[in-house]
Design a protein around this motif. Structure first.
Motif, PDB file in Angstrom:
ATOM      1  N   GLN A 176       0.829  -1.204   0.000  1.00 29.97           N
ATOM      2  CA  GLN A 176       0.000   0.000   0.000  1.00 29.97           C
ATOM      3  C   GLN A 176       0.864   1.255   0.000  1.00 29.97           C
ATOM      4  N   THR A 177       0.975   1.875  -1.181  1.00 29.95           N
ATOM      5  CA  THR A 177       1.765   3.109  -1.301  1.00 29.95           C
ATOM      6  C   THR A 177       0.892   4.312  -0.943  1.00 29.95           C
ATOM      7  N   LEU A 178       1.479   5.497  -0.966  1.00 30.34           N
ATOM      8  CA  LEU A 178       0.772   6.716  -0.561  1.00 30.34           C
ATOM      9  C   LEU A 178      -0.545   6.905  -1.307  1.00 30.34           C
ATOM     10  N   SER A 179      -0.490   6.780  -2.623  1.00 30.83           N
ATOM     11  CA  SER A 179      -1.701   7.068  -3.394  1.00 30.83           C
ATOM     12  C   SER A 179      -2.810   6.072  -3.070  1.00 30.83           C
ATOM     13  N   LEU A 180      -2.410   4.814  -2.806  1.00 32.31           N
ATOM     14  CA  LEU A 180      -3.408   3.818  -2.421  1.00 32.31           C
ATOM     15  C   LEU A 180      -3.936   4.112  -1.017  1.00 32.31           C
ATOM     16  N   ALA A 181      -3.046   4.577  -0.148  1.00 35.27           N
ATOM     17  CA  ALA A 181      -3.448   4.895   1.221  1.00 35.27           C
ATOM     18  C   ALA A 181      -4.427   6.075   1.239  1.00 35.27           C
ATOM     19  N   VAL A 182      -4.202   7.025   0.342  1.00 32.75           N
ATOM     20  CA  VAL A 182      -5.130   8.161   0.231  1.00 32.75           C
ATOM     21  C   VAL A 182      -6.520   7.653  -0.145  1.00 32.75           C
ATOM     22  N   TYR A 183      -6.539   6.757  -1.121  1.00 31.20           N
ATOM     23  CA  TYR A 183      -7.816   6.197  -1.582  1.00 31.20           C
ATOM     24  C   TYR A 183      -8.533   5.496  -0.423  1.00 31.20           C
ATOM     25  N   ASP A 184      -7.787   4.673   0.319  1.00 29.49           N
ATOM     26  CA  ASP A 184      -8.368   3.951   1.456  1.00 29.49           C
ATOM     27  C   ASP A 184      -8.881   4.910   2.517  1.00 29.49           C
ATOM     28  N   ALA A 185      -8.077   5.950   2.810  1.00 33.53           N
ATOM     29  CA  ALA A 185      -8.446   6.902   3.857  1.00 33.53           C
ATOM     30  C   ALA A 185      -9.734   7.629   3.489  1.00 33.53           C
ATOM     31  N   VAL A 186      -9.851   8.014   2.232  1.00 35.70           N
ATOM     32  CA  VAL A 186     -11.068   8.711   1.778  1.00 35.70           C
ATOM     33  C   VAL A 186     -12.260   7.770   1.849  1.00 35.70           C
ATOM     34  N   ASP A 191     -10.799  11.702   6.988  1.00 37.52           N
ATOM     35  CA  ASP A 191     -10.423  12.897   6.232  1.00 37.52           C
ATOM     36  C   ASP A 191      -9.093  13.495   6.690  1.00 37.52           C
ATOM     37  N   ASP A 192      -8.824  13.474   7.996  1.00 40.00           N
ATOM     38  CA  ASP A 192      -7.567  14.042   8.510  1.00 40.00           C
ATOM     39  C   ASP A 192      -6.367  13.328   7.912  1.00 40.00           C
ATOM     40  N   LEU A 193      -6.432  11.996   7.935  1.00 36.52           N
ATOM     41  CA  LEU A 193      -5.341  11.202   7.384  1.00 36.52           C
ATOM     42  C   LEU A 193      -5.193  11.487   5.880  1.00 36.52           C
ATOM     43  N   ALA A 194      -6.327  11.530   5.195  1.00 35.43           N
ATOM     44  CA  ALA A 194      -6.296  11.796   3.754  1.00 35.43           C
ATOM     45  C   ALA A 194      -5.635  13.144   3.475  1.00 35.43           C
TER      46      ALA A 194
END
Lengths: 220, 253
Positions: A176-186, A191-194
């Motif tokens: 899970q790279t950053l861009s995937l983590a953003v997707y998961d967080a959203v 929202d804070d993590l995203a």
């Protein structure tokens, strides 16, 4: 929150770093080949090398699965000697490298083509071997362009999403790279993590673009 | 040293075709290749240096055969020991004057001390010492030309080829550089072949004049030592006639 960001960030830097290295070696080689040698099918090869820039990453991911998947052309053979790339960070490296490759390739080809062939010919009449000409004349004059392309490739590799998802999946702590983590967080409503992850990604990419912009300016 | 050139080459680009069919012998050490642009002068020099491969023919300097299509001989430019001064001088922009001059020297261990001395000697000879650490972009046209010349001559080439070495210089500088070139040739005793558009170069530098036209040698004239300086009237007239045929009015670039 920082803890949740560190793992994907570290993984992203690792994946993007190796992917960029891979793209640099292959893209530099192909860029030099196409800049300095004319052969039958050169235009077609140029188009193929540029293809990953315009194709949807999911299509690239699908191609990669067909090639390196367990039943793929190369993947089947790799599986027999105990190497599986699907759902591993090495698979993510491969996916990112394919997507980043055209940026290095394009930059390297333009950089090599901008080296005046008179200079290489002058070195020939001065008795230099082709290898020495490459390292003493061609590369020193082309490296800025190659490096600028490489930095763009790194930025692109950091943001890779589609092909990585197809090939390596979205396994927290593993692929899970950053861009995937953003997707998961959203998706999870964090929202804070995203916001935090998006901010980090944006800052790193802006820094890279500023630096590569400086390198694109001619030195001589 | 005699230079014999007898080569043919056909170049195609898109729908155009250029045929080079050149044959001449330069008996003396100072030859000037003269003719309008597009007459194949540069291509011929590139063939002699090995930067362009003729379709067929033979090139020799003295007893050395550089190219012979019938015998399958085609020495690489690195093996020809032919110096080349390009029209734009082709100095390495990322290297200093000193590094440019030293570029063609042997880098073997044990040779290094010797080469350092040689580079110093050549920098002094070409009045480049104060510029040793400068980069080519900060030099004037005349200085660049001297760097290019020093870089080529430091290898003691068997032959020095120069592609319009004076065309990038302003007219005031030209006559001085022309004199320097002439002195250098005398000093190094290196046979040279110089391309030019300028009749004044012919007068100052030539013992042989090789006149090019449409990819062929139209005429080879041999001027006696000193004749070009104004000695032999018959030869002067012949030269003037040949030049005025090429440039009816206002000869020059």
């Amino acid at each position: 929150m920082l803890g949740q960001a560190v793992v994907p960030l570290a993984l992203t830097l690792k994946v993007a770093g190796f992917a960029t290295l891979l793209a640099l070696l292959t893209g530099g080689l192909f860029g030099f080949l196409l800049a300095r040698h004319s052969f039958w099918g050169r235009d077609v090869l140029d188009a193929i090398c540029t293809l990953p820039m315009v194709m949807p990453p999911t299509v690239l991911g699908y191609y990669l699965i067909v090639i390196i998947g367990r039943r793929g052309w190369i993947g089947g053979w790799l599986h027999e000697i105990g190497i599986d790339l699907i759902f591993t960070w090495q698979g993510a490296v491969l996916a990112s490298a394919v997507v980043a490759f055209p940026l290095v390739f394009k930059g390297a080809r333009a950089a090599f083509e901008s080296v005046d062939s008179h200079l290489e010919n002058a070195a020939r009449t001065l008795g230099s071997s082709e290898l020495r000409i490459f390292f003493r004349v061609t590369l020193p004059l082309a490296w800025r362009g190659i490096l600028a392309g490489t930095m763009l490739a790194f930025a692109r590799a950091m943001g890779e999403f589609g092909a990585t998802l197809m090939v390596a999946g979205n396994i927290p702590g593993k692929t899970q790279t950053l861009s995937l983590a953003v997707y998961d967080a959203v998706q999870a409503g964090q929202d804070d993590l995203a916001n935090f992850l998006v901010l980090i990604t944006s800052i790193v990419c802006v820094l890279i673009l500023v630096a590569s912009g400086k390198l694109f300016r001619p030195a001589y | 040293m005699k230079i014999r050139v007898d080569i043919r080459k056909t170049l195609r680009s898109h729908d155009r075709e250029f045929r080079l069919d050149v044959s001449f012998t330069a008996e003396h050490d100072r030859s000037v290749v003269f003719g309008p642009s597009g007459s194949g002068k540069s291509l011929t020099l590139q063939c002699i240096a090995g930067l362009l491969k003729p379709d067929e023919g033979r090139i020799e300097i003295g007893e050395r055969v550089l190219f012979d299509s019938a015998a399958g001989i085609n020495l690489r430019p690195q093996e020809r020991n032919v110096g080349f001064v390009f029209q734009d001088y082709a100095l390495f922009p990322h290297l200093t004057v000193e590094q440019n001059v030293a570029f063609g020297l042997n880098r073997e261990v044990g040779e290094r001390n010797h080469s350092v001395g040689r580079v110093k000697e050549f920098l002094a000879l070409f009045e480049l010492e104060p510029l040793a650490r400068s980069h080519p972009r900060s030099l004037s046209g005349g200085q660049r030309q001297r760097v290019a010349l020093a870089r080529a001559l430091i290898r003691h080439p068997d032959l020095l080829l120069m592609d319009e070495p004076l065309s990038a210089l302003d007219p005031l500088l030209r006559s001085r550089v022309r004199r320097e070139l002439s002195d250098m040739q005398t000093r190094f005793r290196v046979p040279m072949v110089v391309i030019t558009h300028d009749p004044a170069d012919v007068e100052a530098l030539a013992q042989n004049v090789i006149v090019f036209e449409h990819g062929r040698v139209a005429q080879v004239m041999s001027l006696k030592e000193g004749a070009a300086g104004g000695g032999d009237t018959a030869q002067r007239e012949m030269l003037d006639r040949a030049l005025s045929d090429l440039y009816p009015v206002g000869a020059g670039g």
